[in-house]
Design an enzyme around this catalytic site. Structure first.
Site, PDB file in Angstrom:
ATOM      1  N   ASN A 124     -13.557   3.122  -5.330  1.00  0.00           N
ATOM      2  CA  ASN A 124     -12.943   3.487  -4.047  1.00  0.00           C
ATOM      3  C   ASN A 124     -12.506   4.931  -4.027  1.00  0.00           C
ATOM      4  OD1 ASN A 124      -9.742   3.859  -3.582  1.00  0.00           O
ATOM      5  ND2 ASN A 124     -10.117   2.815  -5.523  1.00  0.00           N
ATOM      6  N   ASN A 142       4.067   6.122  -6.922  1.00  0.00           N
ATOM      7  CA  ASN A 142       2.634   6.376  -7.115  1.00  0.00           C
ATOM      8  C   ASN A 142       2.476   7.765  -7.727  1.00  0.00           C
ATOM      9  OD1 ASN A 142      -0.048   7.023  -6.909  1.00  0.00           O
ATOM     10  ND2 ASN A 142      -0.365   5.961  -4.948  1.00  0.00           N
ATOM     11  N   ASN A 156      -3.678   2.526 -12.847  1.00  0.00           N
ATOM     12  CA  ASN A 156      -4.357   2.771 -11.580  1.00  0.00           C
ATOM     13  C   ASN A 156      -5.852   2.845 -11.921  1.00  0.00           C
ATOM     14  OD1 ASN A 156      -5.115   3.686  -8.939  1.00  0.00           O
ATOM     15  ND2 ASN A 156      -3.050   4.521  -8.691  1.00  0.00           N
ATOM     16  N   THR A 157      -6.677   3.116 -10.934  1.00  0.00           N
ATOM     17  CA  THR A 157      -8.118   3.172 -11.165  1.00  0.00           C
ATOM     18  C   THR A 157      -8.483   4.351 -12.068  1.00  0.00           C
ATOM     19  OG1 THR A 157      -8.256   4.338  -9.088  1.00  0.00           O
ATOM     20  CG2 THR A 157      -8.831   2.004  -9.055  1.00  0.00           C
ATOM     21  N   CYS A 186      -2.456   8.204  -7.942  1.00  0.00           N
ATOM     22  CA  CYS A 186      -3.615   8.168  -7.034  1.00  0.00           C
ATOM     23  C   CYS A 186      -4.604   9.251  -7.474  1.00  0.00           C
ATOM     24  CB  CYS A 186      -3.180   8.409  -5.592  1.00  0.00           C
ATOM     25  SG  CYS A 186      -4.617   8.507  -4.500  1.00  0.00           S
ATOM     26  N   LYS A 228       4.189   4.138 -11.654  1.00  0.00           N
ATOM     27  CA  LYS A 228       2.784   3.760 -11.879  1.00  0.00           C
ATOM     28  C   LYS A 228       2.030   4.993 -12.374  1.00  0.00           C
ATOM     29  CE  LYS A 228      -1.182   1.487  -9.682  1.00  0.00           C
ATOM     30  NZ  LYS A 228      -1.626   0.755  -8.498  1.00  0.00           N
ATOM     31  N   LYS A 247       0.883  -1.173   0.000  1.00  0.00           N
ATOM     32  CA  LYS A 247       0.000   0.000   0.000  1.00  0.00           C
ATOM     33  C   LYS A 247       0.923   1.226   0.000  1.00  0.00           C
ATOM     34  CE  LYS A 247      -3.761   2.445   0.731  1.00  0.00           C
ATOM     35  NZ  LYS A 247      -4.704   2.676  -0.366  1.00  0.00           N
TER      36      LYS A 247
END
Ligand SMILES: Cc1cc2nc3c(=O)[nH]c(=O)nc-3n(C[C@H](O)[C@H](O)[C@H](O)COP(=O)(O)O)c2cc1C
Length: 380
Positions: A88, A151, A218-219, A154, A191, A46
């Protein structure tokens, strides 16, 4: 015959090419240890940050389901439905770096042959912020992390210099990657967010900064649906909602489209495919487009939190695939990796009926080439 599951990605040896992606399944050492016991080749933790985060009140993830025999889509649990997606609005890990460091040490001591990738995230708005990336990277690699995943994707960060807001800015992608590479002794994966016009542009920035691999997707930014009875968003706090991320089966076709763009633009680079995978047949899409590993989140969340049945099905499916195709000389991932990459072509390259021709939106017969305009009548 050797182990058809083993592979090497960014110089790291994996027992199998399947990782749990950065998300609730990898939010703790106990989950990660369970995941390795269950057979995952690797995990991406995470995302670890230096800035404290506070999540919204109430649930952070829900699942959207589709009726099998009708058009209804809803987060309400009901019989006779199939999973459509996860939604999410969870932020990065709410545990600080000094919580993570001793745990990374312990995980690696217990599982030295499994790959632990530390997902990290900081701001990028000042030199001080950029130093935070280095601080995170040094602490995680000293603890034993095998690689980093930056990341840059996000979708829920308000700050303009964090998460997918960095991922949308090629220069920032490049700078952050370079800053981490300056201190990294292990491979660096970037990412990226799928939420840009042309992901190849941001990938180029990451590779210019020295990235060893790109992870995608990612989403996808999205909202929950409005309940037609209550007239409220199906997920909300006091009636309010904010953009969140869509994952799971619904994003598989979109994610592989992003991946096809990436692997065609950079056929010699390394890619980790993410989005909508729960079976080997689905992972195969990413492999045949050129990915060297595949990551899973939503399917694992719904399978005892860390996906013991999912990883078994992925590994068994891969072994069975190579048994079935042994006659073609395919023995391991490297024999099939990228074998369908060049099948994605421009629209006009797709064959038309024999009697017709199509010129990709251009009118090959007209000199002025103005698609959609009537010919000007001559002599009038
Ligand atoms: C609840 C939840 C939390 C997530 N948190 C993170 C995160 O902290 N860092 C990150 O890089 N991706 C995060 N993701 C994105 C996943 O790692 C993954 O990229 C995405 O869900 C697509 O994969 P899937 O279709 O298998 O779910 C999160 C996803 C979900 C559903």
């Amino acid at each position: 015959m050797g182990n058809p599951l083993a592979c090497t990605f960014t110089g790291l040896r994996f027992e199998n090419p399947f990782l749990l992606s950065s998300a609730p399944p990898t939010e703790s050492d106990s989950n990660i240890m369970r995941a390795f016991d269950a057979g995952w080749g690797g995990v991406v933790t995470k995302t670890i940050g230096l800035h404290p985060v506070v999540n919204v009140r109430g649930p952070k993830t829900k699942f959207l389901r589709a009726d099998a025999d009708g058009p209804h889509l809803s987060m309400h649990k009901r019989p006779g439905t199939a999973l459509h997606s996860s939604w999410n609005w969870e932020l990065i890990s709410d545990k600080p770096l000094d919580w993570w460091v001793p745990r990374i040490v312990r995980i690696k001591q217990a599982h030295p042959d499994r790959i632990l990738v530390a997902s990290i995230m900081a701001g990028s708005g000042s030199d001080r912020e950029l130093k935070h990336w280095q601080e995170l990277a040094i602490a995680c690699q000293d603890a034993g992390a095998d690689a980093f995943e930056l990341n840059l994707s996000c979708p829920h960060m308000d700050r303009k210099d964090m998460g997918s807001n960095i991922g949308k800015d090629t220069a920032q992608v490049s700078i952050v990657t370079q800053v981490v590479k300056e201190v990294a002794k292990v491979p660096v994966w970037a990412k990226l967010t799928p939420s840009t016009t042309d992901i190849v542009v941001e990938a180029r920035g990451a590779f210019l900064g020295g990235a060893d691999a790109i992870s995608s997707s990612n989403t996808f930014p999205s909202l929950p649906l409005i309940d037609p009875e209550t007239l409220e968003f199906e997920m909300n706090v006091d009636g309010y909602v904010s953009s969140g991320g869509l994952g799971g089966p619904a994003i598989l076709p979109q994610s592989i489209a992003k991946m096809a763009q990436l692997t065609q633009a950079f056929p010699d680079k390394a890619f980790s495919g993410i989005g909508g995978v729960s079976t080997f047949e689905q992972a195969l899409n990413y492999f045949m487009l050129g990915c060297g590993t595949v990551q899973v989140c939503t399917a694992a969340m719904l399978d005892h939190a860390i996906g013991p049945n999912v990883i078994k099905a992925l590994n068994d499916g891969m072994v069975a695939f190579f048994e079935t195709h042994a006659g073609k000389g395919w023995r391991s991932l490297e024999d099939i990796r990228g074998c369908r990459r060049d099948r994605v072509v421009t629209h006009s390259q797709i064959k038309r009926p024999d009697t017709k021709e199509y010129f990709g939106g251009h009118d090959a017969r007209a000199d002025d080439d103005q698609e959609g305009y009537a010919q000007v009548a001559s002599g009038g």
